[in-house]
Design a protein around this motif. Structure first.
Motif, PDB file in Angstrom:
ATOM      1  N   ASN A 135       0.828  -1.209   0.000  1.00 24.63           N
ATOM      2  CA  ASN A 135       0.000   0.000   0.000  1.00 24.63           C
ATOM      3  C   ASN A 135       0.863   1.260   0.000  1.00 24.63           C
ATOM      4  O   ASN A 135       0.442   2.305   0.416  1.00 24.63           O
ATOM      5  CB  ASN A 135      -0.960   0.014   1.201  1.00 24.63           C
ATOM      6  CG  ASN A 135      -0.226   0.137   2.538  1.00 24.63           C
ATOM      7  OD1 ASN A 135       0.983   0.000   2.601  1.00 24.63           O
ATOM      8  ND2 ASN A 135      -0.983   0.380   3.593  1.00 24.63           N
ATOM      9  N   MET A 136       2.092   1.107  -0.505  1.00 27.24           N
ATOM     10  CA  MET A 136       2.989   2.254  -0.554  1.00 27.24           C
ATOM     11  C   MET A 136       3.231   2.733  -1.979  1.00 27.24           C
ATOM     12  O   MET A 136       4.084   3.562  -2.229  1.00 27.24           O
ATOM     13  CB  MET A 136       4.337   1.886   0.084  1.00 27.24           C
ATOM     14  CG  MET A 136       4.287   1.805   1.600  1.00 27.24           C
ATOM     15  SD  MET A 136       4.059   3.420   2.347  1.00 27.24           S
ATOM     16  CE  MET A 136       5.642   4.170   2.016  1.00 27.24           C
ATOM     17  N   GLY A 137       2.504   2.163  -2.944  1.00 35.75           N
ATOM     18  CA  GLY A 137       2.652   2.614  -4.312  1.00 35.75           C
ATOM     19  C   GLY A 137       4.040   2.402  -4.872  1.00 35.75           C
ATOM     20  O   GLY A 137       4.532   3.174  -5.678  1.00 35.75           O
ATOM     21  N   GLY A 138       4.692   1.322  -4.443  1.00 35.59           N
ATOM     22  CA  GLY A 138       6.033   1.036  -4.948  1.00 35.59           C
ATOM     23  C   GLY A 138       7.112   1.879  -4.310  1.00 35.59           C
ATOM     24  O   GLY A 138       8.251   1.872  -4.755  1.00 35.59           O
ATOM     25  N   GLY A 139       6.792   2.599  -3.243  1.00 32.26           N
ATOM     26  CA  GLY A 139       7.756   3.494  -2.616  1.00 32.26           C
ATOM     27  C   GLY A 139       8.904   2.811  -1.927  1.00 32.26           C
ATOM     28  O   GLY A 139       9.857   3.450  -1.504  1.00 32.26           O
ATOM     29  N   MET A 140       8.859   1.492  -1.767  1.00 37.53           N
ATOM     30  CA  MET A 140       9.907   0.776  -1.087  1.00 37.53           C
ATOM     31  C   MET A 140      10.919   0.154  -2.033  1.00 37.53           C
ATOM     32  O   MET A 140      11.616  -0.779  -1.687  1.00 37.53           O
ATOM     33  CB  MET A 140       9.290  -0.307  -0.181  1.00 37.53           C
ATOM     34  CG  MET A 140       8.553   0.257   1.019  1.00 37.53           C
ATOM     35  SD  MET A 140       9.635   1.190   2.131  1.00 37.53           S
ATOM     36  CE  MET A 140       9.255   2.868   1.668  1.00 37.53           C
ATOM     37  N   GLY A 141      11.007   0.665  -3.235  1.00 31.07           N
ATOM     38  CA  GLY A 141      12.018   0.184  -4.162  1.00 31.07           C
ATOM     39  C   GLY A 141      11.559  -1.035  -4.940  1.00 31.07           C
ATOM     40  O   GLY A 141      10.379  -1.374  -4.986  1.00 31.07           O
ATOM     41  N   ASP A 142      12.519  -1.715  -5.560  1.00 33.03           N
ATOM     42  CA  ASP A 142      12.231  -2.868  -6.408  1.00 33.03           C
ATOM     43  C   ASP A 142      12.098  -4.103  -5.531  1.00 33.03           C
ATOM     44  O   ASP A 142      13.035  -4.886  -5.377  1.00 33.03           O
ATOM     45  CB  ASP A 142      13.354  -3.042  -7.433  1.00 33.03           C
ATOM     46  CG  ASP A 142      13.058  -4.154  -8.424  1.00 33.03           C
ATOM     47  OD1 ASP A 142      11.879  -4.534  -8.537  1.00 33.03           O
ATOM     48  OD2 ASP A 142      14.004  -4.637  -9.068  1.00 33.03           O
ATOM     49  N   ALA A 143      10.930  -4.302  -4.943  1.00 30.77           N
ATOM     50  CA  ALA A 143      10.704  -5.418  -4.025  1.00 30.77           C
ATOM     51  C   ALA A 143      10.459  -6.700  -4.807  1.00 30.77           C
ATOM     52  O   ALA A 143       9.886  -6.674  -5.906  1.00 30.77           O
ATOM     53  CB  ALA A 143       9.510  -5.124  -3.127  1.00 30.77           C
ATOM     54  N   PRO A 144      10.867  -7.853  -4.256  1.00 26.10           N
ATOM     55  CA  PRO A 144      10.591  -9.129  -4.915  1.00 26.10           C
ATOM     56  C   PRO A 144       9.088  -9.368  -5.018  1.00 26.10           C
ATOM     57  O   PRO A 144       8.308  -8.910  -4.174  1.00 26.10           O
ATOM     58  CB  PRO A 144      11.243 -10.159  -3.990  1.00 26.10           C
ATOM     59  CG  PRO A 144      12.260  -9.394  -3.209  1.00 26.10           C
ATOM     60  CD  PRO A 144      11.671  -8.032  -3.028  1.00 26.10           C
ATOM     61  N   THR A 145       8.682 -10.083  -6.025  1.00 24.76           N
ATOM     62  CA  THR A 145       7.292 -10.497  -6.132  1.00 24.76           C
ATOM     63  C   THR A 145       7.070 -11.698  -5.223  1.00 24.76           C
ATOM     64  O   THR A 145       8.021 -12.354  -4.772  1.00 24.76           O
ATOM     65  CB  THR A 145       6.948 -10.900  -7.568  1.00 24.76           C
ATOM     66  OG1 THR A 145       7.713 -12.070  -7.917  1.00 24.76           O
ATOM     67  CG2 THR A 145       7.260  -9.768  -8.541  1.00 24.76           C
ATOM     68  N   GLU A 146       5.803 -12.010  -4.964  1.00 20.55           N
ATOM     69  CA  GLU A 146       5.510 -13.179  -4.137  1.00 20.55           C
ATOM     70  C   GLU A 146       6.007 -14.455  -4.806  1.00 20.55           C
ATOM     71  O   GLU A 146       6.455 -15.388  -4.132  1.00 20.55           O
ATOM     72  CB  GLU A 146       4.014 -13.252  -3.839  1.00 20.55           C
ATOM     73  CG  GLU A 146       3.493 -12.121  -2.963  1.00 20.55           C
ATOM     74  CD  GLU A 146       4.267 -11.983  -1.658  1.00 20.55           C
ATOM     75  OE1 GLU A 146       4.549 -13.021  -1.007  1.00 20.55           O
ATOM     76  OE2 GLU A 146       4.603 -10.848  -1.279  1.00 20.55           O
ATOM     77  N   GLU A 147       5.948 -14.501  -6.115  1.00 24.37           N
ATOM     78  CA  GLU A 147       6.461 -15.668  -6.844  1.00 24.37           C
ATOM     79  C   GLU A 147       7.965 -15.815  -6.646  1.00 24.37           C
ATOM     80  O   GLU A 147       8.479 -16.928  -6.474  1.00 24.37           O
ATOM     81  CB  GLU A 147       6.138 -15.539  -8.331  1.00 24.37           C
ATOM     82  CG  GLU A 147       4.657 -15.669  -8.682  1.00 24.37           C
ATOM     83  CD  GLU A 147       3.849 -14.431  -8.320  1.00 24.37           C
ATOM     84  OE1 GLU A 147       4.452 -13.346  -8.089  1.00 24.37           O
ATOM     85  OE2 GLU A 147       2.606 -14.542  -8.260  1.00 24.37           O
ATOM     86  N   GLU A 148       8.670 -14.683  -6.637  1.00 33.18           N
ATOM     87  CA  GLU A 148      10.120 -14.728  -6.427  1.00 33.18           C
ATOM     88  C   GLU A 148      10.461 -15.145  -4.999  1.00 33.18           C
ATOM     89  O   GLU A 148      11.434 -15.894  -4.780  1.00 33.18           O
ATOM     90  CB  GLU A 148      10.730 -13.368  -6.758  1.00 33.18           C
ATOM     91  CG  GLU A 148      10.741 -13.068  -8.252  1.00 33.18           C
ATOM     92  CD  GLU A 148      11.164 -11.640  -8.556  1.00 33.18           C
ATOM     93  OE1 GLU A 148      11.815 -11.444  -9.601  1.00 33.18           O
ATOM     94  OE2 GLU A 148      10.829 -10.726  -7.765  1.00 33.18           O
ATOM     95  N   PHE A 149       9.677 -14.703  -4.038  1.00 29.92           N
ATOM     96  CA  PHE A 149       9.892 -15.141  -2.651  1.00 29.92           C
ATOM     97  C   PHE A 149       9.714 -16.661  -2.559  1.00 29.92           C
ATOM     98  O   PHE A 149      10.534 -17.357  -1.949  1.00 29.92           O
ATOM     99  CB  PHE A 149       8.921 -14.446  -1.702  1.00 29.92           C
ATOM    100  CG  PHE A 149       9.379 -13.103  -1.198  1.00 29.92           C
ATOM    101  CD1 PHE A 149      10.540 -12.995  -0.450  1.00 29.92           C
ATOM    102  CD2 PHE A 149       8.639 -11.958  -1.463  1.00 29.92           C
ATOM    103  CE1 PHE A 149      10.967 -11.754   0.025  1.00 29.92           C
ATOM    104  CE2 PHE A 149       9.061 -10.718  -0.988  1.00 29.92           C
ATOM    105  CZ  PHE A 149      10.220 -10.612  -0.252  1.00 29.92           C
ATOM    106  N   ARG A 150       8.654 -17.160  -3.161  1.00 29.45           N
ATOM    107  CA  ARG A 150       8.395 -18.602  -3.092  1.00 29.45           C
ATOM    108  C   ARG A 150       9.509 -19.394  -3.776  1.00 29.45           C
ATOM    109  O   ARG A 150       9.944 -20.438  -3.277  1.00 29.45           O
ATOM    110  CB  ARG A 150       7.038 -18.926  -3.739  1.00 29.45           C
ATOM    111  CG  ARG A 150       5.846 -18.573  -2.860  1.00 29.45           C
ATOM    112  CD  ARG A 150       4.567 -19.198  -3.386  1.00 29.45           C
ATOM    113  NE  ARG A 150       4.148 -18.563  -4.629  1.00 29.45           N
ATOM    114  CZ  ARG A 150       3.340 -17.504  -4.690  1.00 29.45           C
ATOM    115  NH1 ARG A 150       2.883 -16.963  -3.578  1.00 29.45           N
ATOM    116  NH2 ARG A 150       2.979 -16.998  -5.864  1.00 29.45           N
ATOM    117  N   ALA A 151       9.977 -18.914  -4.907  1.00 31.47           N
ATOM    118  CA  ALA A 151      11.043 -19.605  -5.632  1.00 31.47           C
ATOM    119  C   ALA A 151      12.331 -19.659  -4.809  1.00 31.47           C
ATOM    120  O   ALA A 151      13.107 -20.619  -4.903  1.00 31.47           O
ATOM    121  CB  ALA A 151      11.303 -18.918  -6.964  1.00 31.47           C
ATOM    122  N   ALA A 152      12.547 -18.637  -3.992  1.00 26.44           N
ATOM    123  CA  ALA A 152      13.745 -18.585  -3.148  1.00 26.44           C
ATOM    124  C   ALA A 152      13.549 -19.328  -1.824  1.00 26.44           C
ATOM    125  O   ALA A 152      14.483 -19.403  -1.025  1.00 26.44           O
ATOM    126  CB  ALA A 152      14.125 -17.131  -2.869  1.00 26.44           C
ATOM    127  N   GLY A 153      12.336 -19.851  -1.594  1.00 30.70           N
ATOM    128  CA  GLY A 153      12.069 -20.571  -0.354  1.00 30.70           C
ATOM    129  C   GLY A 153      11.905 -19.676   0.853  1.00 30.70           C
ATOM    130  O   GLY A 153      12.156 -20.097   1.986  1.00 30.70           O
TER     131      GLY A 153
END
Length: 356
Positions: A135-153
């Motif tokens: 809910n920050m409109g992308g203000g926290m930088g290039d955050a990983p997607t949920e898919e990327e989090f899952r792929a990284a375990g």
């Protein structure tokens, strides 16, 4: 303006801890914040601000925290040995007692937001995210997607008591969400007994203040302005009624002058502050790690108010009604919120809320 690690764009969502979720099936259990289950059994399910569930079948082994507030609570819970890295690290000397030395041993993955590649390659199995980028409109930088989090375990959980503040259904006037967060983090990390101990300590302090000033009529409560000096002086940043600071101020027997603002933080004009003409002003500066450095910062904030043409005529300024309480204890959810309530109450109600 002084440089601030806790920038105004991130102060909105810093702090807090995992809050209650719903069980996902037979044999599952919710976190204690939902009022069910014990504090040590698994599985444990928690939710994010949007209600998405994350289930833990065992305690995480390698945790990365997005900022110092989450790290501090893990240390207090006795789960600090599981933390392998953090963003927004605590400055040296800013945490009390033995917590500071332990915090300084945690690897710094980012002086501010942890870079995406470094986070995904950290080896963590849990990332505790206090920034609520949803809910920050992308203000926290290039955050990983949920898919990327899952792929990284990596299980990705948001911290709700402040991360979800802007979405709260009404004004935040107590610290129950913070206490729920502590219990939930205890459930996730298998430190439920310590979580209950921390919550009990907060409740004891808050109960004493409530007994002293809790019954005071609204109209008799002094008005109060949190001056976020580090967020800038050109256009002040006000804490609104969804922010933890609103609860801290209310519990201490005061009235936040911007409690009519729905949300967590908003920029206002000095003409708005002048119109409110607060009885008390808290000099909100971050902890610089030493008493001398902190006093210097408080002196600068006070001198600015005294010398600025727009603020030197405020009632609180003319009557020397300043409170020197750091920003973190007031605006970032944690155990020390209760200490801030005590200190504010003792200062503005000396005849009623004295030392226990």
């Amino acid at each position: 303006m002084r440089s601030r690690v806790w920038r105004s764009t991130t102060a909105v969502v810093l702090g807090g801890l995992l809050a209650a979720g719903c069980g996902s099936g037979a044999g599952d259990r919710t976190s204690p914040a939902a009022g069910k289950g014990d504090s040590t059994g698994y599985p444990v399910t928690v939710t994010d601000c949007a209600g998405a569930k994350t289930t833990f079948t065992a305690a995480p082994r390698s945790i990365v925290t997005s900022n110092a507030s989450a790290l501090e609570l893990l240390l207090r819970l006795g789960a600090g040995d599981k933390v392998i890295g953090t963003g927004f690290p605590p400055g040296k000397g800013t945490l009390p007692g033995g917590l500071d030395a332990r915090a300084q041993r945690v690897k710094v993955l980012g002086e501010t937001v942890i870079p995406k590649e470094k986070l995904l390659g950290s080896g963590a199995d849990l990332y505790i995210d206090t920034f609520a980028s949803m809910n920050m409109g992308g203000g926290m930088g290039d955050a990983p997607t949920e898919e990327e989090f899952r792929a990284a375990g990596i299980k990705h959980t948001y911290l709700k008591s402040t991360a979800c503040a802007a979405m709260a259904k009404g004004p935040v006037t107590d610290l129950s969400a913070v206490q729920d967060d502590i219990r939930s983090l205890g459930a996730v990390t298998g430190t439920g007994a310590k979580a209950e101990e921390l919550v009990a300590g907060m409740k004891e302090k808050l109960g004493a203040v409530r007994k002293a000033v809790g019954g005071m009529p609204e109209g008799e409560r002094p008005t109060y302005f949190f001056f976020d000096y580090d967020a800038g002086t050109k256009q002040p940043m006000a804490v609104c009624n969804r922010q933890i600071a609103n609860a801290v101020i209310s519990l201490a027997g005061a009235r936040n002058v911007f409690a009519d603002c729905d949300g967590d933080f908003t920029q206002v004009g000095w003409e708005d502050v002048i119109a409110k003409n607060p009885d008390w002003i808290q000099l909100g500066v971050r902890d610089w790690g030493s008493e001398a450095a902190n006093e210097k910062a408080f002196d600068e904030a006070e001198q600015w108010l005294r010398s600025n043409a727009a603020t030197k005529g405020l009632k609180a300024v003319e009557e020397d009604r300043f409170l020197r309480i750091g920003s973190e204890r007031t605006t970032i959810a944690g155990v020390r919120n209760a200490d801030a309530v005590e200190e504010i109450a003792r200062t503005i109600h000396p005849g009623k809320a004295g030392r226990r």
